[in-house]
Design an enzyme around this catalytic site. Structure first.
Site, PDB file in Angstrom:
ATOM      1  N   LYS A 120       0.845  -1.194   0.000  1.00  0.00           N
ATOM      2  CA  LYS A 120       0.000   0.000   0.000  1.00  0.00           C
ATOM      3  C   LYS A 120       0.885   1.250   0.000  1.00  0.00           C
ATOM      4  O   LYS A 120       1.883   1.300   0.739  1.00  0.00           O
ATOM      5  CB  LYS A 120      -0.900  -0.024   1.241  1.00  0.00           C
ATOM      6  CG  LYS A 120      -1.934   1.092   1.308  1.00  0.00           C
ATOM      7  CD  LYS A 120      -2.821   0.930   2.545  1.00  0.00           C
ATOM      8  CE  LYS A 120      -3.922   1.965   2.629  1.00  0.00           C
ATOM      9  NZ  LYS A 120      -4.784   1.795   3.818  1.00  0.00           N
ATOM     10  N   SER A 123      -9.718   1.765   2.795  1.00  0.00           N
ATOM     11  CA  SER A 123      -8.888   2.504   1.880  1.00  0.00           C
ATOM     12  C   SER A 123      -7.836   1.675   1.137  1.00  0.00           C
ATOM     13  O   SER A 123      -7.308   2.145   0.129  1.00  0.00           O
ATOM     14  CB  SER A 123      -8.160   3.603   2.660  1.00  0.00           C
ATOM     15  OG  SER A 123      -7.287   3.043   3.616  1.00  0.00           O
ATOM     16  N   SER A 155      -9.828  -0.497   7.045  1.00  0.00           N
ATOM     17  CA  SER A 155      -9.245  -0.405   5.698  1.00  0.00           C
ATOM     18  C   SER A 155      -8.528  -1.643   5.181  1.00  0.00           C
ATOM     19  O   SER A 155      -8.167  -1.684   4.008  1.00  0.00           O
ATOM     20  CB  SER A 155      -8.277   0.767   5.634  1.00  0.00           C
ATOM     21  OG  SER A 155      -8.992   1.941   5.402  1.00  0.00           O
TER      22      SER A 155
HETATM   23  N1  GLN Z   1     -13.029   4.049   6.015  1.00  0.00           N
HETATM   24  C1  GLN Z   1     -12.493   4.546   7.250  1.00  0.00           C
HETATM   25  C2  GLN Z   1     -12.163   6.012   7.131  1.00  0.00           C
HETATM   26  O1  GLN Z   1     -12.386   6.570   6.106  1.00  0.00           O
HETATM   27  C3  GLN Z   1     -11.317   3.740   7.666  1.00  0.00           C
HETATM   28  C4  GLN Z   1     -10.108   4.059   6.902  1.00  0.00           C
HETATM   29  C5  GLN Z   1      -8.930   3.262   7.343  1.00  0.00           C
HETATM   30  O2  GLN Z   1      -9.053   2.266   8.030  1.00  0.00           O
HETATM   31  N2  GLN Z   1      -7.780   3.756   6.956  1.00  0.00           N
HETATM   32  O3  GLN Z   1     -11.682   6.620   8.045  1.00  0.00           O
END
Ligand code: GLN
Length: 486
Positions: free
Chosen positions: A74, A149, A173
């Site tokens: 990532k 994400s 994420s």
């Molecule tokens: N979808 C969540 C957010 O937008 C979690 C994102 C993540 O775990 N990085 O904060």
């Protein structure tokens, strides 16, 4: 191919590391124009790394655990000499002068870097649509999002572009995209894996973990990346157990708790609910005892998280001021306008929204009403889990209330996007390890994920239960007609 199988084939000389890499590179060439899972493919480096492994094999040297395994990383994990953008204009040309601990541990155990994967900008999002470099598609249906994400990492593993990938999980994420893409995603206990070199989003929640096609592969990778790191003050000193040796130990006597509040939630899709409850039944037939448990504050996780995570983000992202590194606007007249314009032009709308929410929640007149209150609710959520774990060994929920949604469907309404984290966020708030793995498909043939949550540092049992369910259910073999479409 599983990591264990790759290792065996390499050892027996049935395949070379170079061939493994070439196979992945040609797969990437074939499918990634449609997917956009990779922001950068490090072709030359991958071939050079593979050659070194092949030379070591030829010299008869013993091979480290992940020798020759092609990984996607990532793009919020710092890789020395390889651009690390966080899918943001702000870091578009940032080449880190240092390596993150997790990736360093991978390379030290022989893994090969194939490239860096797409994400929501600074890991803020649930669909990979907030990336400044275009969204990633779901390999099961290109009109759907891969989740986020870490959508690039999940899609890359699902489409066979790499054997495994790393992602980060602040509120879901790793697990949510794993569930949307039909792969396995593990978020370890907070502090189990070093955050050194992970670009910070919300430091009390962020954790790095693997995406794989099997639970056994997740265990292999955790074995390599787990463990204390003096460079991360929140890294735990606890010894690292053997995660692979007990995967097949008997499950009898273990108690698995179904969290009542999740299954009662009105936002939960009926198809997801049915599939996850069928998975629970299957676990029962493997010898575990199912019990219903209550975590009364579970559904308050989302409101709590959306105060705490933006608050921490607003502090962490203050460093992008156009002075030290990252994007600098060309139009400025003085220091103030340079910082203002650099941040205005460098950050996308979702990142700005989070900075605004966080700055507001931390501001003098509101910090008690928002930030401090959210911290208190966080403690209550953690206590609910502590109570639940007095009676059960593992908790079970769906990973996401729905299967992969269509591209663009939540973009106009950020709060509806936030709701897709309903079931994953509480484990981050409580620092608990959790895994998502496939448990079935909906009527459109899209994968459904089940989430198992373990007690602090109990990854051994988490992986054991997940592995045996996976072996018994054999979801990917029993999938309906259609496939990962590419
Ligand atoms: N979808 C969540 C957010 O937008 C979690 C994102 C993540 O775990 N990085 O904060």
């Amino acid at each position: 191919m599983s990591i264990a199988k790759c290792r065996q084939q390499l050892k027996l000389g049935k395949i070379s590391a170079r061939e493994l890499v070439d196979e992945q590179l040609s797969r990437i060439k074939k499918v990634d124009k449609k997917l956009n899972a990779f922001l950068e493919v490090t072709e030359q480096r991958a071939r050079a790394d593979a050659k070194r492994i092949d030379d070591a094999i030829a010299a008869g040297n013993s091979l480290p655990r992940l020798a020759g395994i092609p990984f996607a990383i990532k793009d919020n994990l710092c890789t020395k000499g390889v651009t690390t953008t966080c899918s943001s204009r702000m870091l578009e040309h940032f080449v880190p002068p240092y390596e993150s601990t997790v990736t360093e541990r991978l390379w030290n155990s022989g893994a090969v870097l194939l490239g860096k994967t797409n994400l929501d900008e600074f890991a803020m999002g649930s669909s990979t649509e907030t990336s400044a470099f275009g969204s990633t598609s779901n390999p099961w249906d290109l009109s759907r999002v891969p989740g986020g994400s870490s959508g690039g990492s999940a899609a890359a593993v699902a489409a066979g572009e790499c054997i495994a990938a790393l992602g980060s999980d602040t509120g879901g994420s790793i697990r949510q995209p794993a569930s949307f893409c039909g792969v396995v995603g593990l978020k370890p206990t907070y502090g189990r894996v070093s955050r050194w070199g992970l670009v910070a989003f919300a430091s009390s929640l962020d954790q790095v973990g693997p995406f794989t096609t099997s639970v056994a592969d997740s265990a292999e990778i955790l074995q390599v990346i787990a463990g204390n790191d003096p460079r991360d003050a929140t890294s735990l000193k606890a010894p690292v157990p053997n995660y692979t040796e007990s995967l097949d130990d008997s499950l009898s006597g273990l108690r698995v708790g179904l969290i009542k509040e999740c299954f009662d939630h009105k936002g939960l899709s009926q198809q997801v609910k049915k599939s996850v409850l069928a998975a629970a039944d299957q676990l029962q037939s493997l010898g575990v005892e199912l019990v219903e448990v209550s975590c009364p504050r579970f559904n308050d996780g989302i409101a709590t998280y959306y105060v705490i995570a933006p608050s921490e983000a607003s502090a962490n992202l203050a460093r992008y001021d156009g002075v030290k590194y990252g994007f600098r606007s060309k139009e400025f007249e003085n220091l103030i306008s340079m910082t203002t314009l650099s941040r205005t032009e460098g950050f996308g709308p979702e990142v700005k929204r989070r900075i605004l929410i966080g700055t507001y929640a931390l501001s003098a007149g509101y910090v008690d009403a928002y930030y401090k209150k959210a911290q208190r609710v966080r403690t209550l959520i953690r206590r609910d889990f502590e109570n639940a774990f007095k009676n059960v060994d593992i908790l079970l929920t769906p990973t996401s209330p729905t299967t992969a949604f269509t591209v663009g469907s939540h973009l106009e309404d950020p709060v509806s996007m936030y709701l897709s984290d309903l079931l994953t966020i509480p484990a981050n708030l409580a620092g608990l390890p959790a895994i998502s793995l496939p448990c079935g498909f909906d009527q459109s043939g899209l994968p459904i994920g089940i989430q198992l949550i373990g007690n602090v540092l109990d990854e051994v049992r988490l992986l054991q239960v997940a592995h045996q369910y996976e072996q018994a259910a054999d979801v990917m073999t029993n999938k309906p007609a259609g496939d990962c479409i590419l």
